[in-house]
Design a protein around this motif. Structure first.
Motif, PDB file in Angstrom:
ATOM      1  N   VAL A 217      36.844  34.529  42.853  1.00  0.00           N
ATOM      2  CA  VAL A 217      37.738  34.267  42.122  1.00  0.00           C
ATOM      3  C   VAL A 217      38.933  33.580  42.667  1.00  0.00           C
ATOM      4  CG1 VAL A 217      37.100  36.343  40.723  1.00  0.00           C
ATOM      5  CG2 VAL A 217      38.772  36.524  42.419  1.00  0.00           C
ATOM      6  N   HIS A 218      38.663  33.268  44.052  1.00  0.00           N
ATOM      7  CA  HIS A 218      39.721  32.865  44.727  1.00  0.00           C
ATOM      8  C   HIS A 218      39.654  31.199  45.073  1.00  0.00           C
ATOM      9  CE1 HIS A 218      39.909  37.340  45.643  1.00  0.00           C
ATOM     10  NE2 HIS A 218      41.129  37.018  45.247  1.00  0.00           N
ATOM     11  N   THR A 227      39.466  21.795  46.944  1.00  0.00           N
ATOM     12  CA  THR A 227      39.390  23.287  46.817  1.00  0.00           C
ATOM     13  C   THR A 227      40.642  23.503  45.836  1.00  0.00           C
ATOM     14  OG1 THR A 227      38.831  23.527  49.355  1.00  0.00           O
ATOM     15  CG2 THR A 227      39.580  25.428  47.986  1.00  0.00           C
ATOM     16  N   LYS A 228      40.089  24.368  45.008  1.00  0.00           N
ATOM     17  CA  LYS A 228      40.769  24.909  43.763  1.00  0.00           C
ATOM     18  C   LYS A 228      40.578  26.249  43.675  1.00  0.00           C
ATOM     19  CE  LYS A 228      42.472  20.567  42.758  1.00  0.00           C
ATOM     20  NZ  LYS A 228      43.951  20.235  42.524  1.00  0.00           N
ATOM     21  N   THR A 229      41.621  26.728  42.949  1.00  0.00           N
ATOM     22  CA  THR A 229      41.450  28.397  42.405  1.00  0.00           C
ATOM     23  C   THR A 229      40.522  28.332  41.252  1.00  0.00           C
ATOM     24  OG1 THR A 229      43.701  29.045  43.374  1.00  0.00           O
ATOM     25  CG2 THR A 229      42.635  30.435  41.710  1.00  0.00           C
ATOM     26  N   PRO A 230      39.437  28.856  40.876  1.00  0.00           N
ATOM     27  CA  PRO A 230      38.766  28.767  39.981  1.00  0.00           C
ATOM     28  C   PRO A 230      38.885  29.670  38.649  1.00  0.00           C
ATOM     29  CG  PRO A 230      37.548  30.236  41.512  1.00  0.00           C
ATOM     30  CD  PRO A 230      38.974  29.508  41.946  1.00  0.00           C
ATOM     31  N   PHE A 231      39.747  30.522  38.549  1.00  0.00           N
ATOM     32  CA  PHE A 231      40.029  31.398  37.722  1.00  0.00           C
ATOM     33  C   PHE A 231      41.775  31.665  37.461  1.00  0.00           C
ATOM     34  CE2 PHE A 231      35.920  32.696  38.725  1.00  0.00           C
ATOM     35  CZ  PHE A 231      35.260  32.625  37.446  1.00  0.00           C
ATOM     36  N   GLU A 232      42.214  31.716  36.542  1.00  0.00           N
ATOM     37  CA  GLU A 232      43.574  32.440  36.284  1.00  0.00           C
ATOM     38  C   GLU A 232      43.480  33.859  36.063  1.00  0.00           C
ATOM     39  OE1 GLU A 232      47.345  32.103  33.166  1.00  0.00           O
ATOM     40  OE2 GLU A 232      45.901  30.689  33.020  1.00  0.00           O
ATOM     41  N   GLN A 233      44.169  34.697  36.741  1.00  0.00           N
ATOM     42  CA  GLN A 233      43.988  36.158  36.590  1.00  0.00           C
ATOM     43  C   GLN A 233      45.161  36.556  36.072  1.00  0.00           C
ATOM     44  OE1 GLN A 233      42.649  38.309  39.879  1.00  0.00           O
ATOM     45  NE2 GLN A 233      42.250  36.489  41.223  1.00  0.00           N
ATOM     46  N   ARG A 234      44.809  37.586  34.676  1.00  0.00           N
ATOM     47  CA  ARG A 234      46.079  38.266  33.951  1.00  0.00           C
ATOM     48  C   ARG A 234      45.616  39.926  33.832  1.00  0.00           C
ATOM     49  NH1 ARG A 234      46.621  33.929  28.772  1.00  0.00           N
ATOM     50  NH2 ARG A 234      47.050  32.130  29.797  1.00  0.00           N
ATOM     51  N   ASP A 235      46.627  40.407  33.603  1.00  0.00           N
ATOM     52  CA  ASP A 235      46.372  41.728  33.475  1.00  0.00           C
ATOM     53  C   ASP A 235      45.730  41.880  32.131  1.00  0.00           C
ATOM     54  OD1 ASP A 235      47.345  42.539  35.954  1.00  0.00           O
ATOM     55  OD2 ASP A 235      49.369  42.993  35.234  1.00  0.00           O
ATOM     56  N   THR A 250      34.464  24.550  39.811  1.00  0.00           N
ATOM     57  CA  THR A 250      33.317  25.671  39.773  1.00  0.00           C
ATOM     58  C   THR A 250      33.385  26.502  41.109  1.00  0.00           C
ATOM     59  OG1 THR A 250      31.997  23.677  39.262  1.00  0.00           O
ATOM     60  CG2 THR A 250      30.873  25.327  40.400  1.00  0.00           C
ATOM     61  N   PRO A 251      33.380  27.723  40.803  1.00  0.00           N
ATOM     62  CA  PRO A 251      33.609  28.792  41.810  1.00  0.00           C
ATOM     63  C   PRO A 251      32.704  28.639  42.775  1.00  0.00           C
ATOM     64  CG  PRO A 251      32.907  29.861  39.717  1.00  0.00           C
ATOM     65  CD  PRO A 251      33.002  28.364  39.533  1.00  0.00           C
ATOM     66  N   VAL A 252      32.780  29.342  44.043  1.00  0.00           N
ATOM     67  CA  VAL A 252      31.948  29.347  45.120  1.00  0.00           C
ATOM     68  C   VAL A 252      31.007  30.615  44.787  1.00  0.00           C
ATOM     69  CG1 VAL A 252      31.685  30.047  47.524  1.00  0.00           C
ATOM     70  CG2 VAL A 252      33.288  28.090  46.963  1.00  0.00           C
ATOM     71  N   ARG A 271      36.456  40.037  50.095  1.00  0.00           N
ATOM     72  CA  ARG A 271      37.580  40.017  49.344  1.00  0.00           C
ATOM     73  C   ARG A 271      37.354  40.366  47.822  1.00  0.00           C
ATOM     74  NH1 ARG A 271      41.984  35.533  49.358  1.00  0.00           N
ATOM     75  NH2 ARG A 271      43.120  37.419  48.346  1.00  0.00           N
ATOM     76  N   GLN A 272      36.097  40.040  47.378  1.00  0.00           N
ATOM     77  CA  GLN A 272      35.773  40.147  45.950  1.00  0.00           C
ATOM     78  C   GLN A 272      35.451  41.213  45.282  1.00  0.00           C
ATOM     79  OE1 GLN A 272      36.267  37.067  44.472  1.00  0.00           O
ATOM     80  NE2 GLN A 272      36.331  36.199  46.681  1.00  0.00           N
ATOM     81  N   ARG A 273      35.989  41.527  44.109  1.00  0.00           N
ATOM     82  CA  ARG A 273      36.103  42.620  43.365  1.00  0.00           C
ATOM     83  C   ARG A 273      35.798  42.594  41.970  1.00  0.00           C
ATOM     84  NH1 ARG A 273      39.941  45.550  40.409  1.00  0.00           N
ATOM     85  NH2 ARG A 273      41.596  44.077  41.005  1.00  0.00           N
ATOM     86  N   GLU A 274      36.598  41.646  41.099  1.00  0.00           N
ATOM     87  CA  GLU A 274      36.307  41.641  39.876  1.00  0.00           C
ATOM     88  C   GLU A 274      35.364  41.214  39.148  1.00  0.00           C
ATOM     89  OE1 GLU A 274      40.843  40.773  41.765  1.00  0.00           O
ATOM     90  OE2 GLU A 274      38.769  40.132  42.271  1.00  0.00           O
ATOM     91  N   THR A 275      34.495  40.312  40.094  1.00  0.00           N
ATOM     92  CA  THR A 275      33.180  39.915  39.255  1.00  0.00           C
ATOM     93  C   THR A 275      32.035  40.855  39.435  1.00  0.00           C
ATOM     94  OG1 THR A 275      32.752  38.507  41.205  1.00  0.00           O
ATOM     95  CG2 THR A 275      34.165  37.410  39.440  1.00  0.00           C
ATOM     96  N   LEU A 276      32.284  42.049  40.152  1.00  0.00           N
ATOM     97  CA  LEU A 276      31.373  42.878  40.649  1.00  0.00           C
ATOM     98  C   LEU A 276      31.168  44.017  39.681  1.00  0.00           C
ATOM     99  CD1 LEU A 276      31.891  42.770  44.389  1.00  0.00           C
ATOM    100  CD2 LEU A 276      30.199  41.283  43.101  1.00  0.00           C
TER     101      LEU A 276
END
Length: 397
Positions: A217-218, A227-235, A250-252, A271-276
């Motif tokens: 997500v980073h 290199t770009k951030t693939p997602f915008e994260q919101r609460d 396209t995310p890695v 670091r990944q958590r949100e997509t798991l």
């Protein structure tokens, strides 16, 4: 090293025979690096003992401070017997105001049984709901109360900076653990996540097994390869994080299998958590696997066999960590744990690897019955026997 097969756990926990070791809401991945920093003495202990020059460099590189109250002062202290080390990971924001409170991103107990031939790594979930004792750090008075455990480090150092912040933060955190579970510590270490990134760079990455498809997500790339951030994260309205894909990026993706991860890949993967599916608990498992892989790399001939490379690793570790060796010298710790290597380090699962909701605060965690029994075993210095009877708590790292 590598993955620890459940079928081999029974053999692994047997002692080997002696021959004729208030800042951010969301943690990054400092938990893994905390262990690596403190366990440098375990991995390379034999080398340090044999090579005085290397050992001298190591002791000069590491920042040594008083982090824990000197409870043993005036009494004879011995390095023999079971020992507990408190490991704390912090991940301050870039350009963070030094006067801001810093919450601990990761809290671990490294338990070394009296045999000194193995070590057990226990993670305390940072959102565990606990009773924090009252505390006066000389500048601010904390009246005591209930909070998530990572708030103890923040409250202890609140209003202070630098060395005093670290000292009082560690003291209150250790006091919180003692008040809730009766565990005391013989030494402590703090690792700064930002500084520890250099360790992976010096090692040139790690080889490890990716056990589940993981989307970053980073980090992602656009059509031009930028290199770009693939997602915008919101609460999200109901809690958690909402991911909104950014068009054209396209995310890695880390696919399942054995592979070499460059420094940036390894750091991003753990670091990944949100997509798991199991969120932070999947991340914890990946971090534990990363610990093993990094320890294996440090203990490899290309590092241990190269004084210049080993010195670079020790130097960057030293810049990233602060330790309190208690009433013992660093050389005493290294000698006592010289028989421990990465294969003799067992990571133990907290709450069976899943979220265990606090009955007092539904937004926080509590320790389940088995984990409470594990903490009692740490207190009574009977962890090997407990693990022998509860094979399922050994992690797959």
């Amino acid at each position: 090293m590598g993955a620890l097969a459940q079928g081999k756990t029974q053999q692994t926990v047997q002692p080997k025979k002696k021959k004729k070791k208030r800042g951010r809401r969301d943690p990054a991945w400092a938990r893994a690096l905390v262990a690596v920093g403190a366990l440098m003495m375990i991995v390379a202990g034999g080398v340090f003992v044999v090579k005085d020059a290397v050992f001298g460099f190591a002791t000069r590189s590491v920042h040594k401070e008083d982090l824990l109250p000197q409870e043993n002062e005036g009494r004879h202290a011995s390095i023999s017997g079971a020992k507990n080390i408190l490991l704390i990971g912090i991940d301050p924001r870039p350009n963070q105001n030094p006067n801001d409170a810093i919450r601990s991103d990761s809290i671990l107990i490294l338990h070394i049984p009296a045999s000194h031939d193995m070590a057990f790594l226990i993670s305390i979930p940072r959102d565990t709901w606990v009773s924090i004792p009252k505390y006066d750090n000389g500048t601010k008075v904390y009246r005591g109360g209930k909070d998530k455990i990572n708030g103890a480090f923040a409250e202890g150092g609140y209003g202070l900076t630098g060395k005093e912040q670290r000292k009082h933060g560690t003291t209150l955190l250790a006091g919180t653990i003692k008040q809730n579970w009766g565990i005391t510590f013989d030494a402590a270490a703090i690792v700064d996540f930002v500084g520890f990134q250099e360790v992976v760079k010096v090692l040139g990455g790690v080889d490890m097994y990716v056990d589940q498809k993981t989307t970053s997500v980073h980090i992602g790339h656009d059509a031009q390869g930028n290199t770009k951030t693939p997602f915008e994260q919101r609460d999200a309205p109901g809690g958690g994080t909402q991911l909104i894909p950014i068009k054209g990026v396209t995310p890695v993706v880390y696919e399942v299998g054995y592979q070499h991860l460059d420094a940036w890949q390894a750091l991003d993967f753990v670091r990944q958590r949100e997509t798991l599916p199991n969120s932070d608990y999947d991340r914890q498992r990946h971090q534990q696997q990363f610990i093993k892989a990094l320890l294996k790399k440090i203990a490899s001939k290309e590092v241990i066999g190269s004084p210049s490379t080993l010195n670079k690793v020790i130097e960057v570790v030293g810049r990233a960590m602060t330790i309190d060796t208690g009433p013992f010298g660093l050389d005493d710790w290294i000698f006592a744990m010289r028989g421990i290597d990465g294969d003799r380090l067992l990571t133990l699962k907290t709450n069976n690897g899943g979220f265990h909701q606090s009955a007092e605060n539904p937004g926080a965690e509590a320790l389940d019955e088995t984990t409470l029994e594990l903490m009692a075993a740490v207190r009574s210095r009977t962890v090997p026997e407990f693990v022998q009877a509860h094979q399922g708590i050994v992690g797959s790292s």
